[in-house]
Design a protein around this motif. Structure first.
Motif, PDB file in Angstrom:
ATOM      1  N   SER A   1       0.828  -1.173   0.010  1.00 27.52           N
ATOM      2  CA  SER A   1       0.160  -0.176  -0.007  1.00 27.52           C
ATOM      3  C   SER A   1       0.917   1.299   0.047  1.00 27.52           C
ATOM      4  O   SER A   1       1.829   1.400   0.856  1.00 27.52           O
ATOM      5  CB  SER A   1      -0.946  -0.124   1.319  1.00 27.52           C
TER       6      SER A   1
ATOM      7  N   GLY B   1      -7.494  -2.553 -10.164  1.00 34.60           N
ATOM      8  CA  GLY B   1      -7.903  -3.643  -9.184  1.00 34.60           C
ATOM      9  C   GLY B   1      -7.513  -4.918  -9.652  1.00 34.60           C
ATOM     10  O   GLY B   1      -7.471  -6.114  -9.220  1.00 34.60           O
TER      11      GLY B   1
ATOM     12  N   THR C   1      -8.179  -8.106  -3.860  1.00 36.37           N
ATOM     13  CA  THR C   1      -8.896  -8.472  -2.641  1.00 36.37           C
ATOM     14  C   THR C   1      -8.597  -9.852  -2.486  1.00 36.37           C
ATOM     15  O   THR C   1      -9.164 -10.267  -1.140  1.00 36.37           O
ATOM     16  CB  THR C   1     -10.397  -8.178  -3.203  1.00 36.37           C
ATOM     17  N   SER C   2      -7.750 -10.415  -3.241  1.00 35.76           N
ATOM     18  CA  SER C   2      -7.678 -11.967  -2.683  1.00 35.76           C
ATOM     19  C   SER C   2      -5.989 -12.209  -2.892  1.00 35.76           C
ATOM     20  O   SER C   2      -5.527 -11.668  -3.687  1.00 35.76           O
ATOM     21  CB  SER C   2      -8.435 -12.921  -3.437  1.00 35.76           C
TER      22      SER C   2
ATOM     23  N   THR D   1      -6.613 -10.561  -8.097  1.00 38.37           N
ATOM     24  CA  THR D   1      -7.306  -9.264  -7.768  1.00 38.37           C
ATOM     25  C   THR D   1      -6.570  -8.703  -6.451  1.00 38.37           C
ATOM     26  O   THR D   1      -6.183  -9.538  -5.778  1.00 38.37           O
ATOM     27  CB  THR D   1      -8.993  -9.469  -7.461  1.00 38.37           C
TER      28      THR D   1
END
Length: 389
Positions: free
Chosen positions: A165, A189, A206-207, A204
């Motif tokens: 991040s 993303g 998110t995973s 992605t």
């Protein structure tokens, strides 16, 4: 008598659109009124589109809105003529395969297992030696990394992908490849990675598990996601009886088509960049830069050959007329004007007998940065500016 300054502005803009850059500059010297009017970006926009690397893309987008267009046109003349000042910003003792990304006035450079963020001085463009931040976590060398607005995503020789991040002190590890991650790209993303293990994987943000794994049957050297996010392109080593360039559908993870059928064995594709949703530039071991039109019937529409028969490790474009390429011998950087097939300018950054590829290059409106095996070089095109009389 009607003076030029008495004309309506829309009429003036139309008249000035017929003048070249030298005539515009001379006109600006007539009086203070014309000076202030002629120096407006709106007057120079049409002229700027015809020059190299002014930051005006083919669709009219301005990449560097904070810099007056008139100044950019002056610097663009230096790009065209090859007038610049060379400098070595960093050196290191061990030979590496460094990679670069440029975000405004911050340059990101990978050295072994770490990626450093360095500020570029606004006035001189010189690299400040003390890094702003270090991104680490790989157990082997970083092979490639990409920047998004919110993340720095790197692939390493340890087979791992790290998602850092840029806003918070946190990172995520993506495990799946069992050999080095040679290439990756990320947009919207979505992450697509390619590896020496002969697979391409879709992820992605998110995973930490791959959404899909695609067998490639060949080592994957390069990958690029289309700006539409509906497809991506892979470039392989071309060591099997398959085209090294293939287009894939993101949702179905299925091959849409192959690009080109006449690549010789070993003509691997080392770098690629989308300039628009249907325009793709590629380069590699076969010594050619190629422009592909991905609209049906999907074909190569133009190509540029490296004069010294050297492999091309990296390319970048300005979104309009300029291409910059880095070759495999003696740190040679070449500038190309898409409107002609011959090389426009070249710069040799390493000195005989030392030879190094240009592993990566990035440029702004005034500087070009090139990463070699043991050093980071810069070319400053603001120096010795051409005077427009």
């Amino acid at each position: 008598m009607l003076l030029l300054s008495h004309l309506p502005e829309d009429v003036l803009y139309h008249i000035l659109s017929y003048l070249d850059y030298k005539s515009l500059t001379r006109l600006s010297q007539v009086c203070k009124t014309t000076y202030h009017f002629v120096n407006r970006d709106a007057v120079w926009r049409k002229t700027a589109k015809e020059f190299l690397n002014t930051g005006i893309t083919r669709n009219g987008t301005d990449i560097y809105p904070s810099i007056p267009l008139k100044e950019r046109v002056k610097i663009a003349q230096n790009w065209y003529d090859g007038v610049c000042k060379k400098a070595i910003n960093l050196k290191w003792k061990t030979k590496l395969l460094p990679w670069l990304q440029l975000d405004g006035n911050v340059l990101f450079l990978s050295q072994a297992a770490d990626i450093g963020a360095y500020r570029l001085a606004t006035d001189s463009g010189k690299l400040q030696r003390k890094s702003l931040e270090i991104y680490s976590g790989h157990k082997g060398d970083v092979c490639r990394f990409v920047l998004t607005d919110s993340h720095l995503i790197s692939g390493g020789s340890d087979g791992k992908i790290l998602v850092h991040s840029r806003r918070r002190d946190m990172s995520m590890e993506l495990s799946g490849h069992n050999q080095e991650v040679n290439c990756l790209d990320s947009k919207g993303g979505l992450i697509v990675s390619g590896s020496r293990d002969r697979t391409t994987r879709i992820w992605t943000l998110t995973s930490n598990c791959p959404r899909d794994t695609i067998p490639m049957y060949d080592r994957v050297w390069s990958v690029a996601i289309s700006p539409t996010l509906r497809s991506f392109v892979t470039g392989t080593a071309c060591c099997e009886n398959l085209s090294p360039l293939r287009v894939w559908d993101v949702e179905r993870s299925k091959s849409v088509c192959s690009l080109g059928l006449e690549f010789r064995r070993g003509a691997g594709v080392l770098d690629m960049v989308f300039e628009s949703p249907f325009q793709l530039f590629t380069c590699g071991y076969d010594t050619f830069i190629r422009l592909w039109d991905l609209r049906l019937p999907r074909k190569c529409v133009m190509e540029w050959e490296e004069p010294d028969d050297s492999a091309l490790y990296c390319i970048q474009t300005d979104g309009n007329h300029m291409i910059a390429s880095g070759s495999s011998y003696y740190g040679v950087v070449r500038l190309w004007d898409k409107r002609q097939t011959k090389c426009l300018q070249f710069f040799q950054l390493s000195v005989h007998p030392v030879s190094s590829p240009v592993y990566c290059l990035r440029f702004s409106s005034s500087h070009l940065h090139a990463a070699l095996a043991t050093s980071l070089h810069s070319l400053d095109f603001r120096k010795n500016p051409i005077r427009i009389r």
